[in-house]
Design a protein around this motif. Structure first.
Motif, short mmCIF file in Angstrom:
data_model
loop_
_atom_site.label_atom_id
_atom_site.label_comp_id
_atom_site.label_asym_id
_atom_site.label_seq_id
_atom_site.Cartn_x
_atom_site.Cartn_y
_atom_site.Cartn_z
N VAL A 19 124.24 91.90 70.09
CA VAL A 19 125.37 91.51 69.15
C VAL A 19 126.47 91.00 69.88
O VAL A 19 126.88 91.38 71.19
CB VAL A 19 125.94 92.92 68.47
CG1 VAL A 19 127.14 92.67 67.83
CG2 VAL A 19 124.79 93.48 67.38
N PRO A 20 126.90 90.08 69.64
CA PRO A 20 128.12 89.17 70.56
C PRO A 20 129.13 90.24 70.61
O PRO A 20 129.91 90.88 69.88
CB PRO A 20 128.55 88.23 69.77
CG PRO A 20 127.48 87.83 68.73
CD PRO A 20 126.79 89.12 68.33
N LEU A 60 129.07 97.33 76.67
CA LEU A 60 128.37 97.17 75.44
C LEU A 60 127.54 95.96 75.58
O LEU A 60 126.45 96.20 74.73
CB LEU A 60 129.46 96.92 74.45
CG LEU A 60 130.42 98.27 74.23
CD1 LEU A 60 131.59 97.74 73.49
CD2 LEU A 60 129.75 99.30 73.32
N ALA A 61 127.88 94.82 76.06
CA ALA A 61 126.94 93.75 76.21
C ALA A 61 125.69 93.92 76.92
O ALA A 61 124.59 93.42 76.42
CB ALA A 61 127.89 92.54 76.57
N ALA A 62 125.71 94.82 77.67
CA ALA A 62 124.54 95.06 78.48
C ALA A 62 123.60 95.94 77.67
O ALA A 62 122.28 95.70 77.82
CB ALA A 62 124.72 95.78 79.61
N ALA A 94 124.19 98.91 66.99
CA ALA A 94 125.03 97.84 66.53
C ALA A 94 124.40 96.84 65.71
O ALA A 94 124.66 96.67 64.56
CB ALA A 94 125.76 97.28 67.63
N LEU A 95 123.11 96.38 66.19
CA LEU A 95 122.42 95.64 65.37
C LEU A 95 121.72 96.33 64.18
O LEU A 95 121.89 95.78 63.17
CB LEU A 95 121.51 94.95 66.38
CG LEU A 95 120.51 93.84 65.84
CD1 LEU A 95 121.29 92.60 65.53
CD2 LEU A 95 119.27 93.46 66.73
N GLU A 96 121.13 97.08 64.33
CA GLU A 96 120.47 98.12 63.02
C GLU A 96 121.69 98.42 62.07
O GLU A 96 121.24 98.12 60.91
CB GLU A 96 119.87 99.28 63.74
CG GLU A 96 119.13 99.94 62.62
CD GLU A 96 118.49 101.37 63.28
OE1 GLU A 96 118.99 102.48 62.88
OE2 GLU A 96 117.75 101.26 64.25
N ARG A 97 122.90 98.67 62.65
CA ARG A 97 123.80 98.82 61.54
C ARG A 97 124.36 97.45 60.87
O ARG A 97 125.33 97.75 60.17
CB ARG A 97 125.14 99.47 62.30
CG ARG A 97 124.88 100.95 62.93
CD ARG A 97 125.92 101.56 63.50
NE ARG A 97 126.94 101.65 62.89
CZ ARG A 97 128.30 101.59 62.92
NH1 ARG A 97 128.57 101.08 64.44
NH2 ARG A 97 129.43 101.29 62.22
N GLY A 98 124.00 96.55 61.36
CA GLY A 98 124.31 95.11 60.79
C GLY A 98 125.72 94.63 61.27
O GLY A 98 126.18 93.73 60.78
#
Length: 157
Positions: free
Chosen positions: A73-74, A67-69, A45-49
């Motif tokens: 990304v919030p 997902l949060a774990a 998620a983070l790498e995908r922006g």
């Protein structure tokens, strides 16, 4: 969302994001039936922006927390109403995350999906002047609509 049956609720988030011209994706990533895919989604998620993940789930509702774990990304959790407990089980599953792994939690059902999307819009509007203006216009429209409400003649003064 955890399953296709969550779409009637989660479509409300999509409606909001679409109305603000915010790029988004809608997909089923089940925490229980697709754990490997769920982990891969979160880890990328983070790498995908991605700037936020709106995750809706019913019943045991593990999707938002899992997902949060796996990402910083919030994650904005939307409890989807379930057949047996009307979404209370989903709400408790999402809202009771242990300290250290935050998951924002919204109301059960369509209002929660709408507000999760509006929350995401407000996060994005922080550094986007045009989006901020549109969000302020949206809130002014809500205010005007409420202020112009007309009650039936037999309503108490």
């Amino acid at each position: 969302m955890g399953s296709a049956s969550d779409w009637p609720t989660m479509s409300k988030a999509v409606d909001v994001l679409t109305s603000f011209d915010i790029a988004h994706e809608a997909k089923v990533v089940s925490a229980h039936r697709m754990p490997d895919e769920m982990f891969a989604y979160a880890e990328a998620a983070l790498e995908r922006g991605l700037r936020a993940i709106i995750a809706g789930a019913g019943g045991a509702a593990h999707l938002p927390g899992m997902l949060a774990a796996k990402t910083i990304v919030p994650v904005l959790g939307v409890p989807v109403a379930s057949r047996h407990l009307s979404g209370q089980d989903s709400l408790y599953s999402i809202v009771q995350m242990p300290g250290g792994i935050p998951t924002a939690t919204f109301a059960i059902g369509e209002a929660g999906a709408t507000n999760a999307a509006l929350f995401a819009v407000s996060l994005l509007a922080h550094d986007d002047d045009e989006l901020r203006r549109r969000l302020l216009d949206h809130r002014a429209e809500l205010r005007d609509r409420a202020a112009s409400s007309v009650l039936p003649p037999d309503a108490a003064p």
